[in-house]
Motif scaffolding. Structure first.
Motif, PDB file in Angstrom:
ATOM      1  N   LEU A  15       0.625  53.756  18.088  1.00 20.01           N
ATOM      2  CA  LEU A  15       0.921  53.114  16.803  1.00 20.01           C
ATOM      3  C   LEU A  15       1.902  53.943  15.973  1.00 20.01           C
ATOM      4  N   ALA A  16       1.747  55.253  15.999  1.00 17.92           N
ATOM      5  CA  ALA A  16       2.668  56.124  15.265  1.00 17.92           C
ATOM      6  C   ALA A  16       4.074  56.013  15.840  1.00 17.92           C
ATOM      7  N   ARG A  17       4.174  55.997  17.159  1.00 23.42           N
ATOM      8  CA  ARG A  17       5.479  55.866  17.822  1.00 23.42           C
ATOM      9  C   ARG A  17       6.139  54.550  17.428  1.00 23.42           C
ATOM     10  N   TYR A  18       5.405  53.486  17.520  1.00 27.11           N
ATOM     11  CA  TYR A  18       5.947  52.161  17.205  1.00 27.11           C
ATOM     12  C   TYR A  18       6.376  52.087  15.740  1.00 27.11           C
ATOM     13  N   SER A  19       5.582  52.662  14.856  1.00 26.35           N
ATOM     14  CA  SER A  19       5.920  52.654  13.422  1.00 26.35           C
ATOM     15  C   SER A  19       7.225  53.403  13.159  1.00 26.35           C
ATOM     16  N   ILE A  20       7.393  54.530  13.795  1.00 20.50           N
ATOM     17  CA  ILE A  20       8.631  55.294  13.612  1.00 20.50           C
ATOM     18  C   ILE A  20       9.818  54.525  14.177  1.00 20.50           C
ATOM     19  N   GLU A  21       9.644  53.901  15.337  1.00 20.49           N
ATOM     20  CA  GLU A  21      10.727  53.109  15.927  1.00 20.49           C
ATOM     21  C   GLU A  21      11.169  51.991  14.988  1.00 20.49           C
ATOM     22  N   LEU A  22      10.217  51.399  14.272  1.00 20.91           N
ATOM     23  CA  LEU A  22      10.549  50.320  13.347  1.00 20.91           C
ATOM     24  C   LEU A  22      11.299  50.815  12.115  1.00 20.91           C
ATOM     25  N   THR A  23      11.043  52.049  11.712  1.00 17.16           N
ATOM     26  CA  THR A  23      11.649  52.551  10.476  1.00 17.16           C
ATOM     27  C   THR A  23      13.036  53.148  10.690  1.00 17.16           C
ATOM     28  N   LEU A  24      13.324  53.639  11.884  1.00 20.40           N
ATOM     29  CA  LEU A  24      14.632  54.250  12.129  1.00 20.40           C
ATOM     30  C   LEU A  24      15.646  53.185  12.559  1.00 20.40           C
ATOM     31  N   PRO A  25      16.890  53.343  12.133  1.00 21.20           N
ATOM     32  CA  PRO A  25      17.907  52.340  12.478  1.00 21.20           C
ATOM     33  C   PRO A  25      18.226  52.353  13.973  1.00 21.20           C
ATOM     34  N   THR A  26      18.568  51.186  14.480  1.00 21.58           N
ATOM     35  CA  THR A  26      18.995  51.067  15.866  1.00 21.58           C
ATOM     36  C   THR A  26      20.488  51.375  15.934  1.00 21.58           C
ATOM     37  N   THR A  27      20.838  52.358  16.747  1.00 25.01           N
ATOM     38  CA  THR A  27      22.237  52.763  16.900  1.00 25.01           C
ATOM     39  C   THR A  27      22.530  52.944  18.386  1.00 25.01           C
ATOM     40  N   PRO A  28      23.812  53.076  18.745  1.00 21.39           N
ATOM     41  CA  PRO A  28      24.115  53.353  20.158  1.00 21.39           C
ATOM     42  C   PRO A  28      23.471  54.656  20.640  1.00 21.39           C
ATOM     43  N   PHE A  29      23.327  55.613  19.736  1.00 19.21           N
ATOM     44  CA  PHE A  29      22.630  56.854  20.054  1.00 19.21           C
ATOM     45  C   PHE A  29      21.137  56.622  19.837  1.00 19.21           C
ATOM     46  N   PRO A  30      20.301  56.897  20.832  1.00 21.51           N
ATOM     47  CA  PRO A  30      18.854  56.611  20.720  1.00 21.51           C
ATOM     48  C   PRO A  30      18.124  57.589  19.793  1.00 21.51           C
ATOM     49  N   LEU A  31      18.411  57.467  18.522  1.00 26.72           N
ATOM     50  CA  LEU A  31      17.870  58.366  17.506  1.00 26.72           C
ATOM     51  C   LEU A  31      16.348  58.327  17.438  1.00 26.72           C
ATOM     52  N   ALA A  32      15.767  57.142  17.522  1.00 21.45           N
ATOM     53  CA  ALA A  32      14.307  57.018  17.410  1.00 21.45           C
ATOM     54  C   ALA A  32      13.602  57.775  18.525  1.00 21.45           C
ATOM     55  N   THR A  33      14.030  57.586  19.752  1.00 18.94           N
ATOM     56  CA  THR A  33      13.390  58.268  20.876  1.00 18.94           C
ATOM     57  C   THR A  33      13.585  59.771  20.771  1.00 18.94           C
ATOM     58  N   LEU A  34      14.784  60.202  20.390  1.00 21.36           N
ATOM     59  CA  LEU A  34      15.045  61.627  20.234  1.00 21.36           C
ATOM     60  C   LEU A  34      14.121  62.219  19.166  1.00 21.36           C
ATOM     61  N   PHE A  35      14.056  61.576  18.016  1.00 18.87           N
ATOM     62  CA  PHE A  35      13.207  62.066  16.927  1.00 18.87           C
ATOM     63  C   PHE A  35      11.745  62.132  17.352  1.00 18.87           C
ATOM     64  N   ILE A  36      11.258  61.077  17.971  1.00 17.98           N
ATOM     65  CA  ILE A  36       9.861  61.003  18.411  1.00 17.98           C
ATOM     66  C   ILE A  36       9.559  62.092  19.433  1.00 17.98           C
ATOM     67  N   ASN A  37      10.429  62.263  20.404  1.00 18.38           N
ATOM     68  CA  ASN A  37      10.180  63.266  21.436  1.00 18.38           C
ATOM     69  C   ASN A  37      10.265  64.687  20.896  1.00 18.38           C
TER      70      ASN A  37
END
Length: 131
Positions: A15-37
């Motif tokens: 749930l925390a992962r999904y919530s963060i993915e929803l809040t970070l912008p979608t860009t060509p660079f996978p910022l959400a996955t990088l931040f989460i990891n």
């Protein structure tokens, strides 16, 4: 009971992962996955170093938090898939993503470990002064 805790923390991590993915912008660079990891690397090092020393937490509880929460929070498979897809379209972004993930993950682990060590020292000092 261990499996119940593992499932509980796994749900929280997902749930925390999904919530963060929803809040970070979608860009060509996978910022959400990088931040989460990177956050997951920090948290796992912190959990392993700090929580194991808390008197009321068993090693099974710490393992349930590390494996359940952090394990479901982070994802190597998404990193691998995004790296593979990016390498087909933009090799420079893919390479920077992989380098940022590797070096950033190691640095986040070191930071989590060192911060937990500093907090443990403070925690032990407070306990000494209270007695």
């Amino acid at each position: 009971m261990y499996y119940v805790l593992l499932i509980f923390f796994g749900i929280l991590g997902a749930l925390a992962r999904y919530s963060i993915e929803l809040t970070l912008p979608t860009t060509p660079f996978p910022l959400a996955t990088l931040f989460i990891n990177l956050l997951g690397c920090f948290l796992l090092a912190f959990v392993v170093r700090f929580l194991i020393w808390l008197p009321r937490l068993s090693s099974k509880m710490v393992t349930a938090i590390g494996t359940g929460f952090v394990g479901s929070f982070t994802t190597f498979s998404t990193f691998a898939l995004e790296s593979s897809l990016l390498s087909r379209t933009d090799f420079l972004i893919a390479t920077s993503y992989m380098i940022a993930s590797l070096i950033g993950g190691l640095l986040a682990c070191v930071l989590g470990y060192r911060l937990s060590k500093m907090l443990l020292i403070r925690f032990k000092e407070v306990l000494r002064h209270d007695h």
